[in-house]
Scaffold this active site. Structure first.
Site, PDB file in Angstrom:
ATOM      1  N   CYS A 291       0.813  -1.232   0.000  1.00 15.55           N
ATOM      2  CA  CYS A 291       0.000   0.000   0.000  1.00 15.55           C
ATOM      3  C   CYS A 291       0.843   1.277   0.000  1.00 15.55           C
ATOM      4  O   CYS A 291       0.317   2.351  -0.290  1.00 15.55           O
ATOM      5  CB  CYS A 291      -0.950  -0.015   1.190  1.00 15.55           C
ATOM      6  SG  CYS A 291      -0.251  -0.701   2.683  1.00 15.55           S
TER       7      CYS A 291
ATOM      8  N   HIS B 276      -2.480   6.430   4.201  1.00 15.11           N
ATOM      9  CA  HIS B 276      -1.026   6.472   4.368  1.00 15.11           C
ATOM     10  C   HIS B 276      -0.505   7.772   3.749  1.00 15.11           C
ATOM     11  O   HIS B 276      -1.006   8.207   2.708  1.00 15.11           O
ATOM     12  CB  HIS B 276      -0.360   5.324   3.606  1.00 15.11           C
ATOM     13  CG  HIS B 276      -0.545   3.974   4.227  1.00 15.11           C
ATOM     14  ND1 HIS B 276      -1.316   3.732   5.335  1.00 15.11           N
ATOM     15  CD2 HIS B 276      -0.029   2.765   3.866  1.00 15.11           C
ATOM     16  CE1 HIS B 276      -1.256   2.428   5.632  1.00 15.11           C
ATOM     17  NE2 HIS B 276      -0.490   1.831   4.760  1.00 15.11           N
TER      18      HIS B 276
HETATM   19  N1  LIG Z   1      -4.661  -3.197   5.004  1.00  9.66           N
HETATM   20  C1  LIG Z   1      -4.027  -2.674   3.968  1.00  9.66           C
HETATM   21  O1  LIG Z   1      -3.968  -1.437   3.770  1.00  9.66           O
HETATM   22  C2  LIG Z   1      -3.370  -3.575   2.963  1.00  9.66           C
HETATM   23  C3  LIG Z   1      -2.890  -2.998   1.795  1.00  9.66           C
HETATM   24  C4  LIG Z   1      -2.275  -3.821   0.858  1.00  9.66           C
HETATM   25  C5  LIG Z   1      -2.171  -5.162   1.097  1.00  9.66           C
HETATM   26  N2  LIG Z   1      -2.662  -5.703   2.240  1.00  9.66           N
HETATM   27  C6  LIG Z   1      -2.526  -7.152   2.431  1.00  9.66           C
HETATM   28  O2  LIG Z   1      -3.825  -7.755   2.401  1.00  9.66           O
HETATM   29  C7  LIG Z   1      -3.842  -8.886   3.271  1.00  9.66           C
HETATM   30  C8  LIG Z   1      -4.992  -8.758   4.260  1.00  9.66           C
HETATM   31  O3  LIG Z   1      -4.896  -7.552   4.929  1.00  9.66           O
HETATM   32  P1  LIG Z   1      -6.064  -6.963   5.823  1.00  9.66           P
HETATM   33  O4  LIG Z   1      -5.528  -5.661   6.284  1.00  9.66           O
HETATM   34  O5  LIG Z   1      -7.379  -7.005   5.144  1.00  9.66           O
HETATM   35  O6  LIG Z   1      -6.074  -8.021   7.064  1.00  9.66           O
HETATM   36  P2  LIG Z   1      -7.234  -8.381   8.113  1.00  9.66           P
HETATM   37  O7  LIG Z   1      -8.136  -7.228   8.324  1.00  9.66           O
HETATM   38  O8  LIG Z   1      -6.532  -8.970   9.270  1.00  9.66           O
HETATM   39  O9  LIG Z   1      -8.073  -9.530   7.363  1.00  9.66           O
HETATM   40  C9  LIG Z   1      -7.536 -10.786   7.083  1.00  9.66           C
HETATM   41  C10 LIG Z   1      -8.559 -11.619   6.318  1.00  9.66           C
HETATM   42  O10 LIG Z   1      -7.962 -12.838   5.940  1.00  9.66           O
HETATM   43  C11 LIG Z   1      -8.782 -13.921   6.363  1.00  9.66           C
HETATM   44  N3  LIG Z   1      -7.938 -15.075   6.622  1.00  9.66           N
HETATM   45  C12 LIG Z   1      -6.863 -15.148   7.453  1.00  9.66           C
HETATM   46  N4  LIG Z   1      -6.339 -16.394   7.410  1.00  9.66           N
HETATM   47  C13 LIG Z   1      -7.096 -17.110   6.534  1.00  9.66           C
HETATM   48  C14 LIG Z   1      -7.072 -18.457   6.083  1.00  9.66           C
HETATM   49  N5  LIG Z   1      -6.136 -19.330   6.484  1.00  9.66           N
HETATM   50  N6  LIG Z   1      -8.007 -18.844   5.188  1.00  9.66           N
HETATM   51  C15 LIG Z   1      -8.945 -17.986   4.762  1.00  9.66           C
HETATM   52  N7  LIG Z   1      -9.032 -16.705   5.161  1.00  9.66           N
HETATM   53  C16 LIG Z   1      -8.106 -16.272   6.048  1.00  9.66           C
HETATM   54  C17 LIG Z   1      -9.493 -13.393   7.590  1.00  9.66           C
HETATM   55  O11 LIG Z   1     -10.641 -14.184   7.790  1.00  9.66           O
HETATM   56  P3  LIG Z   1     -11.278 -14.475   9.267  1.00  9.66           P
HETATM   57  O12 LIG Z   1     -12.152 -13.272   9.557  1.00  9.66           O
HETATM   58  O13 LIG Z   1     -12.080 -15.701   9.063  1.00  9.66           O
HETATM   59  O14 LIG Z   1     -10.143 -14.613  10.213  1.00  9.66           O
HETATM   60  C18 LIG Z   1      -9.813 -11.976   7.130  1.00  9.66           C
HETATM   61  O15 LIG Z   1     -10.923 -11.984   6.250  1.00  9.66           O
HETATM   62  C19 LIG Z   1      -2.458  -8.938   3.904  1.00  9.66           C
HETATM   63  O16 LIG Z   1      -1.654  -9.806   3.122  1.00  9.66           O
HETATM   64  C20 LIG Z   1      -1.947  -7.530   3.766  1.00  9.66           C
HETATM   65  O17 LIG Z   1      -0.539  -7.477   3.720  1.00  9.66           O
HETATM   66  C21 LIG Z   1      -3.266  -4.946   3.187  1.00  9.66           C
END
Ligand SMILES: NC(=O)c1ccc[n+]([C@@H]2O[C@H](COP(=O)([O-])OP(=O)(O)OC[C@H]3O[C@@H](n4cnc5c(N)ncnc54)[C@H](OP(=O)(O)O)[C@@H]3O)[C@@H](O)[C@H]2O)c1
Length: 313
Positions: free
Chosen positions: A126, A221
């Protein structure tokens, strides 16, 4: 054109929620939500019910496009099953970003690379996405010699749990954080920014030095960027180039609050860098990390692919 059958994997997370919202805004009808067994059966905004993201469900052959935002470990386990089932996967974790042969795409910067995929396209970090949106027009005009930056990254960049922690926190206890993985010299967020910027801009030697910091802001950000160019360029010329750049909007003072909910990268404070030996420009940018920094960029990647190869079912 037939409707693509879309899976949002990680639908209960910070990025997944915004992905579902943008897909609804854009009128996509066939959207399924997946997450871990913990969330299976939960009904989300818009009425969609969460399914468990098992290898069999993802490989069943009834998904054209799969957006993954589940974290690096889960992406490594699950993405190959979606691809095996015939889906194109756009993955937002760092699992595939630097892998040779896997395109790492910001549509405004290197969109044509998305069409070279072999089932997986990686969505950059991001902080890399807004940075490359701003660097690309400058590189095309005068060449980049080196880039230094400091980031101010919001809590939502670390997911829903971190957002909850910030909501529950007494504002008087707010602090900066630097809790990424540390290699003894740099945080992995800093080395990722360098490696991803080089890959996206196709400048493998570009010197990039970053200091990444998490700030107590919910969404958005920001980045202070000091750029040295090969040819001279004035702040006014930079303003003109960036005013014409896709997905970039000039603001006097771009802030995360102003960027939150917006689709563009806000850029301002464009001035000469008085500490540079030659050709130095300083600027400040802000971007909604959940939209252009993640969900929106991934959807734009998918739309490039769909425009070239519509689904045929
Ligand atoms: N946040 C940002 O600004 C951003 C920007 C770019 C990239 N990312 C990337 O996007 C990804 C997720 O980020 P996030 O911020 O959305 O995280 P988050 O809010 O913690 O959400 C994680 C999601 O992944 C699911 N999950 C985790 N383990 C899993 C598994 N084994 N099988 C299926 N689903 C699973 C969770 O489901 P449950 O609810 O069932 O646990 C939840 O829906 C990361 O790789 C992060 O680096 C994030």
């Amino acid at each position: 054109m037939p409707e693509p059958r879309i899976a949002v994997v990680g639908a209960t997370g910070a990025v997944g929620g915004v992905t579902l919202q943008i897909l609804r805004e854009r009128g996509y009808q066939q959207v399924r939500a997946f997450a871990s067994a913990r969330s299976a059966g939960r009904e989300l905004e818009g009425g969609v019910v969460v399914e468990e993201a098992t290898p069999d469900a993802l490989a069943a052959g009834d998904i054209d496009l799969a957006f993954f935002s589940v974290g690096t470990g889960a992406s490594r386990q699950l993405v190959p099953h979606a691809v095996r089932g015939g889906a194109v996967a756009v993955d937002k974790s760092s699992a595939y970003r630097l892998q040779d042969g896997i395109p790492l795409v910001v549509p405004e910067v290197n969109g044509e690379r998305a069409l070279e995929h072999d089932g997986i396209v990686a969505n950059p970090n991001c902080a890399s996405i807004p940075l490359t949106c701003v660097l690309k027009p400058l590189h095309d005009a005068v060449g980049l010699a080196r880039v230094r930056l400091a980031t101010y990254q919001s809590a939502s960049g670390a997911g829903t749990e971190r957002m909850e922690r910030l909501r529950a926190q007494d504002p008087a206890e707010g602090d900066l954080a630097m809790d990424w993985e540390f290699d003894g010299e740099e945080f992995d967020e800093e080395s990722k920014l360098r490696a991803e910027t080089r890959k996206i801009l196709e400048l493998p030697e570009l010197p990039v030095s970053a200091t990444c910091v998490r700030v107590p802001v919910m969404v958005g950000h920001a980045e202070s960027v000091w750029i040295e160019t090969v040819e001279p360029i004035s702040p006014e010329q930079v303003r003109q180039l960036l005013a014409a750049a896709p997905s970039v909007r000039l603001e006097d003072v771009p802030t995360p609050r102003a960027a939150a909910g917006e689709d563009e990268v806000l850029v301002g404070r464009i001035r000469a860098d008085r500490a540079a030996e030659s050709n130095g420009i300083a600027l400040f940018l802000a971007c909604d990390n959940l939209r252009k920094g993640a969900a929106l960029n991934a959807i734009q990647i998918a739309e490039l692919i769909l425009a070239r190869r519509p689904v045929t079912v």
